[in-house]
Design a protein around this motif. Sequence first.
Motif, PDB file in Angstrom:
ATOM      1  N   SER A 198       0.898  -1.223  -0.135  1.00  0.00           N
ATOM      2  CA  SER A 198      -0.090   0.032  -0.126  1.00  0.00           C
ATOM      3  C   SER A 198       0.899   1.306  -0.013  1.00  0.00           C
ATOM      4  CB  SER A 198      -0.836   0.007   1.231  1.00  0.00           C
ATOM      5  OG  SER A 198      -0.210  -0.099   2.440  1.00  0.00           O
TER       6      SER A 198
ATOM      7  N   GLU B  20      -1.875  -3.924   5.161  1.00  0.00           N
ATOM      8  CA  GLU B  20      -3.335  -3.638   4.698  1.00  0.00           C
ATOM      9  C   GLU B  20      -3.811  -2.182   5.197  1.00  0.00           C
ATOM     10  OE1 GLU B  20      -1.827  -7.894   6.277  1.00  0.00           O
ATOM     11  OE2 GLU B  20      -2.081  -5.823   6.821  1.00  0.00           O
TER      12      GLU B  20
ATOM     13  N   VAL C 100     -12.900   2.984   4.574  1.00  0.00           N
ATOM     14  CA  VAL C 100     -12.096   2.258   3.523  1.00  0.00           C
ATOM     15  C   VAL C 100     -13.209   1.821   2.425  1.00  0.00           C
ATOM     16  CG1 VAL C 100     -10.677   0.162   2.833  1.00  0.00           C
ATOM     17  CG2 VAL C 100     -10.463   1.223   5.094  1.00  0.00           C
TER      18      VAL C 100
ATOM     19  N   THR D 234     -13.517  -0.725  -0.796  1.00  0.00           N
ATOM     20  CA  THR D 234     -12.848  -1.857  -1.270  1.00  0.00           C
ATOM     21  C   THR D 234     -13.401  -2.564  -2.483  1.00  0.00           C
ATOM     22  OG1 THR D 234     -12.009  -2.463   0.821  1.00  0.00           O
ATOM     23  CG2 THR D 234     -11.853  -4.132  -0.673  1.00  0.00           C
ATOM     24  N   THR D 235     -12.953  -2.926  -3.614  1.00  0.00           N
ATOM     25  CA  THR D 235     -13.452  -3.186  -4.914  1.00  0.00           C
ATOM     26  C   THR D 235     -12.550  -4.365  -5.065  1.00  0.00           C
ATOM     27  OG1 THR D 235     -14.308  -2.340  -6.876  1.00  0.00           O
ATOM     28  CG2 THR D 235     -12.178  -1.696  -6.008  1.00  0.00           C
TER      29      THR D 235
ATOM     30  N   GLY E 240     -18.890   0.734  -3.597  1.00  0.00           N
ATOM     31  CA  GLY E 240     -18.151   1.461  -2.844  1.00  0.00           C
ATOM     32  C   GLY E 240     -18.162   2.846  -3.652  1.00  0.00           C
TER      33      GLY E 240
ATOM     34  N   ASP F  25      -3.753  -5.812  -2.765  1.00  0.00           N
ATOM     35  CA  ASP F  25      -3.673  -7.143  -2.251  1.00  0.00           C
ATOM     36  C   ASP F  25      -3.850  -8.184  -3.314  1.00  0.00           C
ATOM     37  OD1 ASP F  25      -3.893  -9.855  -0.752  1.00  0.00           O
ATOM     38  OD2 ASP F  25      -4.558  -8.438   0.756  1.00  0.00           O
TER      39      ASP F  25
ATOM     40  N   LEU G 197      -7.958  -7.698  -4.251  1.00  0.00           N
ATOM     41  CA  LEU G 197      -8.780  -6.560  -3.582  1.00  0.00           C
ATOM     42  C   LEU G 197      -7.879  -5.252  -3.744  1.00  0.00           C
ATOM     43  CD1 LEU G 197     -10.547  -8.053  -0.444  1.00  0.00           C
ATOM     44  CD2 LEU G 197     -11.465  -7.534  -2.626  1.00  0.00           C
TER      45      LEU G 197
ATOM     46  N   SER H  41      -8.016  -1.393  -2.090  1.00  0.00           N
ATOM     47  CA  SER H  41      -8.741  -0.635  -0.991  1.00  0.00           C
ATOM     48  C   SER H  41      -8.141   0.760  -0.947  1.00  0.00           C
ATOM     49  CB  SER H  41      -8.472  -1.418   0.268  1.00  0.00           C
ATOM     50  OG  SER H  41      -8.949  -2.491   0.378  1.00  0.00           O
TER      51      SER H  41
ATOM     52  N   LYS I 183      -8.520   4.555   1.162  1.00  0.00           N
ATOM     53  CA  LYS I 183      -9.082   5.282   2.538  1.00  0.00           C
ATOM     54  C   LYS I 183      -8.637   6.694   2.529  1.00  0.00           C
ATOM     55  CE  LYS I 183      -8.840   5.095   7.369  1.00  0.00           C
ATOM     56  NZ  LYS I 183      -8.291   3.932   8.634  1.00  0.00           N
TER      57      LYS I 183
END
Length: 456
Positions: free
Chosen positions: A251, A272, A278, A280-281, A386, A437, A442, A444, A446
């Motif tokens: 990240s 993470e 957050v 996430t998709t 999201g 990830d 995934l 994410s 934020k």
Amino acid sequence: MANLYLLHKHNCMFVVITLLLCHLVYYCVTATTYINHDNGGFNAHLIRKSSRNSPFDKHKKTKIYRRLIGSDTPGSLMRTDPNSGAHIMKFSMGSPPFDIYAMADTGSHLLWTQCQKCKACYKSNFGVFDPRRSSTYKNINCRAKDCRLVGHYKPQDYSRNFCRENDKRPCLYSFSYADGASTTGVLSKETVTLTSNTGKILTLKDIIFGCGYSNNETINTGNEMGVIGLGRGPLSFVSQIAPYVGGKRFSHCLVGEDVDDVSNIYFGKGSEVLGEGVVTTPLVDTDPEEVNYFVTVQGISIENDFVPYNSTGKFPKKGNFMVDSGTPVTRLPQEFFDRLVIQLKKMVKLQSFVKYYPTSSTSNLCFKSKTLPKLPTVAIHFEGGGKLQLAQDQLLYNDEPEVFCFGMAKHTVDGKDFSEFGIYGGDLQTNMLIGFDMDKKLVSFKPMNCASLNYH
């Protein structure tokens, strides 16, 4: 060096990305990293070129095209440019260690650097790596399974029986970039050394890299010595260090260009993106051997008006957007961009025009204003429901006196749309902790003050 053109991973998306990212750097980044061999992660600090701590201050501050990004965690250095998004990461290679400054690139998946004896190399302010002086350098031959990871490409001017005639010959690679940049050389293994901010040294043995003997950078400042690929491919830096850091994930959190502070990148365990707020998709494979970071965007909302990705309103094709910190301005397919512009013009009562940038083949919506215009709320809608709201200071940039341009552009050449997908670029990623990830597939997001991470 025609006989070096054997291996070539000429992935379409890779080529497009590299064109958008490639060569102009206004960030200079120092990454400090530390890997625990108990599968603990590590992080890196990045210092922009304009920072007082930049090691490139003594060199010519020319723009170059491409972009990227802790607690007690080995060492690197990067920089970027408003039109590039590139990061230059510092690490050491060989025994004894030789310092390398390589562009960190999420849009490619091979670590390579220029090597002696160089047949055709571009200028380097920091010298060229000489494998003959390293006791830990190893060639990879044709029969090795690692050689097959690059992908086979056999142009007309090269013998199709190169490896069949002698499978002990060196494994050759050749990568071409859409802007004309290229690298050709020998796939090899070498020891990579990283240094923590506390002075602790980490040594990683047998890291696969490209030893480039024929290289071309179309726009070069002399500070970049190669590329460190952070994509999803098996030869990427992220993939190779995964066993040591606790997984194939990382990240990053980029500070704004007006902040004289470091950005951060986190690898493996501890990278993470968690907590309140957050979004996430799913990470989408658009190809069986996908090396890039694709997600699905349903559309973009401007205040309460939703502009769907497809004009028909039907659910778009999966993997229609690439997340790439290396591309500065977010890029949209022409038809989607045009509908977005219509909505913006309705809500922003300022004189506006669409400006074309020939060097990047992009067009942007610009407003004439003496002060920073106030835009309506803009949010990206991802697959899974999201909704990621973008900050006002991310959405506009001062292009020239009394002209502010919207941070999303369309990519056109001679009026034709060449975009099969959109790109979520680095400028809209500032003050955003973004996690990739590969294990869970995934991505994410934020929103946060990235500079605040340096004080925890």
